[in-house]
Design an enzyme around this catalytic site. Structure first.
Site, PDB file in Angstrom:
ATOM      1  N   HIS A 112      -2.718  15.098 -13.504  1.00  0.00           N
ATOM      2  CA  HIS A 112      -2.673  14.407 -12.208  1.00  0.00           C
ATOM      3  C   HIS A 112      -3.932  13.553 -12.060  1.00  0.00           C
ATOM      4  CE1 HIS A 112      -1.400  13.737  -8.067  1.00  0.00           C
ATOM      5  NE2 HIS A 112      -2.676  13.859  -7.715  1.00  0.00           N
ATOM      6  N   ASP A 148       1.761  19.172  -6.324  1.00  0.00           N
ATOM      7  CA  ASP A 148       0.434  19.130  -6.955  1.00  0.00           C
ATOM      8  C   ASP A 148      -0.499  20.199  -6.404  1.00  0.00           C
ATOM      9  OD1 ASP A 148       1.380  16.810  -8.265  1.00  0.00           O
ATOM     10  OD2 ASP A 148       0.705  15.548  -6.607  1.00  0.00           O
ATOM     11  N   CYS A 710     -52.282 -27.133 -17.890  1.00  0.00           N
ATOM     12  CA  CYS A 710     -53.020 -25.906 -17.590  1.00  0.00           C
ATOM     13  C   CYS A 710     -54.012 -25.548 -18.695  1.00  0.00           C
ATOM     14  CB  CYS A 710     -52.062 -24.749 -17.347  1.00  0.00           C
ATOM     15  SG  CYS A 710     -51.047 -24.313 -18.762  1.00  0.00           S
TER      16      CYS A 710
END
Length: 919
Positions: A112, A148, A710
């Site tokens: 299930h 179930d 830079c």
């Protein structure tokens, strides 16, 4: 498997799931004495029946086992003929009489797909998602006369992802783990170890079978989360539906929508006072709580359509005439359809009308890939469900066509540099270009003539918040966070290839937006960016941890490992001197590590970042991975630094702003910060240098990229005996420089980036002269349109002067002399302690000086370059070949300085997790 008796098993059920359980039980040595399944649907036999019949196992196909609640005698007789010791019900949609359930010696076990007692009933996996459960799983229980309710034999669970669907949940867990667990349960029964744990009624739910139309109609007067869960729980079958524009419309492909309310075409949804919106995200539905859900696909009165194209005139591709080879592939596909559907397939056969389910789609896609080499997605089958349409789709893709919706945006189009270019000018969030929440804009200026290029959307703090939340969702719940490292690298390689294809366009945009000389932009700004993406793309699948020997916790043993993981959402704030390259240096490492990004490009030069975002979408980057928010640093950048969901911030800019950012990172959420800040890069030139090379190095070290660099040489130290000659040679070389339009191929020196910076440079020269420096050449704005400054030389600079300590970031050579051999005077305090030296360079000499090693020894962790004789040296922070690209580059001697290249840069965007196992 535990030693146990082999059982005579009857399988009662249907589907490929039952067929796989059948195979595994036989593999484990059990005897399947009979398979009991449903009758054929037309000519289509159930897979478990086909599999069993091929092995010669008796197959029984019963339409029903009972009539009016009473077992049919002829059915019972056939069942008892197999003399089973255990009934196994892997997936059974029929009611089985208790006479059958209890007949075998070991009775019956049943699969299930829920964690019983929650979600009892035939539609349990749907209800798991529709109810928004965080955990899913399956139960194998002993069948009884309830629904179930029998005792539990075995249960297994998994977590449920927020966008999980029935198909994804089934394929990743329910199907593969369920098959193995059914076999495990049978072995436990045969070994006598199978438990019988009674189910509790606490928390039990009985959910209705979703076989009635009214049960799957979406109630839009619910919170967005509930709407999303309802749609995804019914995504494959039967499909949640609404009445939209008076038509029955099924909804597929739901996702929670985190952006602001999109603009688009409004559509009426029956029973809802809030209209839906058709937009590039699909159909956006607003819940009762004001939050939203997007839906990707619609089935309008039985016809599938991309939600984003609903209401548009249907685009029809020109019908393709198939070659002989393609016709053969089509007939192969027809056989595949026939094999799956168990019917004769005509050109008009509809895959889903003929009874195909989600697992059939998976099988079809795999067979198409194997037979034709074409990779399709599930939704491609939905959009071409008739056989003839499907063949046309396969052939179209095989010929190089794309099924993805065309990516469009409001483009700025220009003809410049003898080419047509186009680029976005809006905020980029979640793979969509949009206006800012405030409607404010920034005008981007071409520094070559100070003319406006376009207006760019100016992001607000609320826009930053949207971008960060999109990045957070992409990292925690999206496709990016689940992607294999190698697939991530493939996307980055593809992006690099697209950048390569558009390199002339990117270089042109970079030139008009930042003033970069086009030839330099093509090679450096863009070329090195492409190399960076390819380099870090190769790192993606090489990020790994270590195993660490530790003492065992006796009598057990221990294993400790480290795992290198991405940090999360990273904020990036980049400067204006190399807009695309600085983006690439930071972002490529960041994405290679698996992070997501919100980047604020420089306010004055945002256009290549936005063009890059367009290419990232075209490369296939998922939504939310890359977000670009142009705006001011004080507003937009500060919002990134303050945001609690940003876990790392990378910044390049001034030391003053870096201090503010570090404080914000600490006060917000102690986010990791890496800073590339200001500094002063000395260039030391000894008397025995090769003068020609020394002059070339001095020129390039100062004036490269207009001095907006830079790693520019911020101060030159020239040995006294060659001081005057060196200055004379430099002035001669400056006189030869071509200043002009950056798009002119002969130009060597272009305009400064923006007016405020040019004015600051002129002020810098003025301060130097006032403090006693000698202006040798230049020092003024060039008399022509545009933001041009004359290359400048300031000589006789002394340590106490402002210009000796502060970086100009422009075309200004600051020159000092030192006495012969007085290296200590150059590198020792008080000057050294007062200035942040960033890069040391020592120009060509004919011999190795003893004092040279003292220079190296005093350098903080930054690139240090020298040349001895004619031996070529590596570039001081960037390599010249891809083979060596890129070495670690460090921003300053601050302890928090950022590693911007190589493996060191990658480490900036990773965290280390230590895991210890005890066994």
């Amino acid at each position: 498997m535990t030693s146990c008796e082999k059982l005579r098993v009857a399988i009662i059920g249907q589907s490929s799931f039952a067929g796989e359980v059948y195979k595994l039980l036989r593999k484990d040595g059990h005897t399947v004495v009979g398979v009991f399944t449903v009758p054929d649907q037309g000519a289509r036999e159930d897979p478990v029946a086909t599999t069993a019949a091929a092995d010669g196992v008796p197959v029984f196909k019963f339409k029903s086992w009972r009539k009016k609640g009473v077992a049919l005698p002829e059915v019972l007789e056939q069942y008892k003929s197999v003399n089973a010791e255990l009934n196994v019900l892997p997936f059974c949609s029929q009611f089985i009489p208790m006479e059958v359930i209890n007949a075998p010696r070991h009775q019956s076990i049943c699969y299930h797909p829920s964690l019983l007692p929650r979600h009892r009933g035939a539609s349990s996996i749907n209800w798991t998602l529709m109810c928004g459960d965080k955990k899913a799983g399956f139960s194998i229980f002993w069948a009884d006369d309830g629904l179930d309710t029998g005792p539990i034999l075995l249960q297994k669970e998994c977590s449920v992802d927020p966008d999980e669907t029935v198909d994804t949940l089934y394929n990743k867990f329910m199907y593969p783990e369920g098959i193995k667990s059914m076999a495990e349960a049978v072995n436990m029964v045969s070994a006598g170890t199978a438990p019988r744990v009674p189910q509790t009624e606490e928390g039990a739910t009985y959910d209705p079978f979703l076989n009635k139309k009214e049960l799957v109609r979406l109630d839009t007067e619910r919170p967005a989360e509930d709407i999303h869960n309802f749609i995804r729980g019914l995504d494959s079958s039967p499909g949640a539906w609404i009445m939209m524009d008076g038509k029955e419309t099924k909804l597929y492909g739901s996702k929670r929508f985190s952006g602001s309310k999109p603009t688009g075409t409004e559509v009426a949804i029956e029973g809802c006072d809030r209209p839906g919106v058709i937009c590039s995200h699909g159909l956006v539905i607003t819940g009762s709580d004001g939050k939203m859900v997007s839906v990707a696909r619609l089935s309008v009165e039985g016809k599938f359509v991309q939600a984003a194209k609903y209401g548009q005139v249907e685009e029809t591709r020109e019908r393709l005439e198939l070659t002989a080879e393609e016709t053969a592939v089509a007939e192969d596909l027809r056989k595949t359809w026939a094999d799956i559907l168990k019917i004769d397939v005509s050109d008009e056969t509809d895959f889903f009308v003929a009874g195909a389910g989600s697992m059939d789609v998976v099988r079809l896609l795999e067979e198409v890939k194997m037979k034709s080499g074409v990779e399709l997605q599930n939704e491609d089958v939905f959009m071409a469900s008739k056989f003839d349409d499907f063949v046309q789709t396969v052939v179209f893709v095989a010929r190089g066509g794309s099924l993805k919706p065309e990516f469009t945006y409001d483009a700025i189009k220009m003809h410049v540099n003898n080419m047509d270019i186009s680029f976005p000018h809006q905020i980029f969030i979640n793979n969509e270009f949009t206006e800012s929440s405030t409607g404010r804009q920034i005008t981007s200026i071409n520094p070559a003539d100070e003319s406006p290029i376009c207006d760019v959307a100016r992001s607000s703090p609320s826009d930053v918040d949207r971008a960060v939340r999109a990045a957070h969702e992409a990292f925690t719940e999206g496709e990016w966070g689940k992607m294999n490292a190698r697939d991530r690298g493939a996307l980055m390689f593809k992006l690099a290839d697209l950048m390569d294809q558009h390199k002339e366009e990117l270089a042109t945009i970079e030139s008009i937006d930042s003033g970069a000389v086009y030839t330099l932009a093509l090679k450096t700004h863009v070329g090195m960016s492409i190399d960076t993406w390819r380099y870090f793309a190769g790192w993606c699948d090489k990020i790994q941890g270590k195993t660490i020997p530790i003492n065992n916790a006796r009598p057990n043993r221990n294993l400790t490992i480290t795992k290198r993981e991405p940090i999360g959402v990273c904020g990036l704030v980049t400067p204006w001197n190399y807009p695309l390259m600085m983006l690439s240096w930071k972002m490529a490492a960041c994405l290679a590590a698996g992070n997501t990004v919100v980047i604020k490009p420089a306010q004055v030069s945002p256009l290549t970042a936005l063009k890059f975002a367009e290419l990232a979408v075209r490369a296939g980057f998922p939504p939310g991975v890359i977000n670009v928010v142009p705006g001011s640093g004080g507003e937009c950048g500060q919002a990134i630094a303050d945001h609690p969901l940003v876990r790392k911030l990378g910044f390049t800019g001034s030391t003053e702003i870096g201090k503010v950012i570090m404080k914000s990172c600490a006060e917000s959420n102690l986010k990791k910060a890496s800073l590339e800040l200001g500094g002063k890069s000395p260039l030391v030139i000894f008397a025995d240098c090769d003068m020609d090379k020394a002059v070339r190095m001095g020129m390039s070290s100062v004036f490269f990229n207009k001095g907006e660099n830079c790693i520019a040489a911020g101060r030159l130290f020239i040995e006294e005996s060659i001081y005057d000659e060196y200055l004379r040679r430099i002035v001669e070389e400056i006189g030869k420089m071509t200043i002009g339009d950056p798009l002119d191929r002969s130009t060597q020196h272009g305009p400064q980036n923006h007016l405020a910076h040019l004015e600051k440079l002129l002020e810098y020269v003025d301060i130097g002269v006032k403090e006693g420096a000698r202006l040798v050449v230049g020092g003024k704005r060039v008399d022509r349109p545009g933001l041009y400054m004359e290359p400048t030389v300031l000589a006789d600079v002394e340590d106490h002067m402002f210009i000796a300590k502060e970086e100009s970031f422009g075309p200004i050579m600051v020159v000092s002399k030192f006495a012969e051999g007085d290296v200590e005077g150059v590198i020792l305090p008080p000057l050294y302690s007062a200035v942040t030296w960033r890069v040391w360079s020592v120009v060509p000499m004919t011999r190795v000086r003893p004092g040279l090693w003292r220079v190296y020894a005093r350098c903080e962790p930054a690139p240090c370059t020298s040349r001895i004789g004619s031996t070529p040296a590596p570039a001081s922070s960037t390599p010249t070949t891809r083979r060596t690209w890129p070495p670690p580059s460090v921003a300053s001697n601050s302890p928090d300085s950022e590693r911007t290249s190589g493996e060191e840069a990658l480490n900036e965007y990773l965290k280390t997790k230590t895991i210890t196992f005890e066994y």
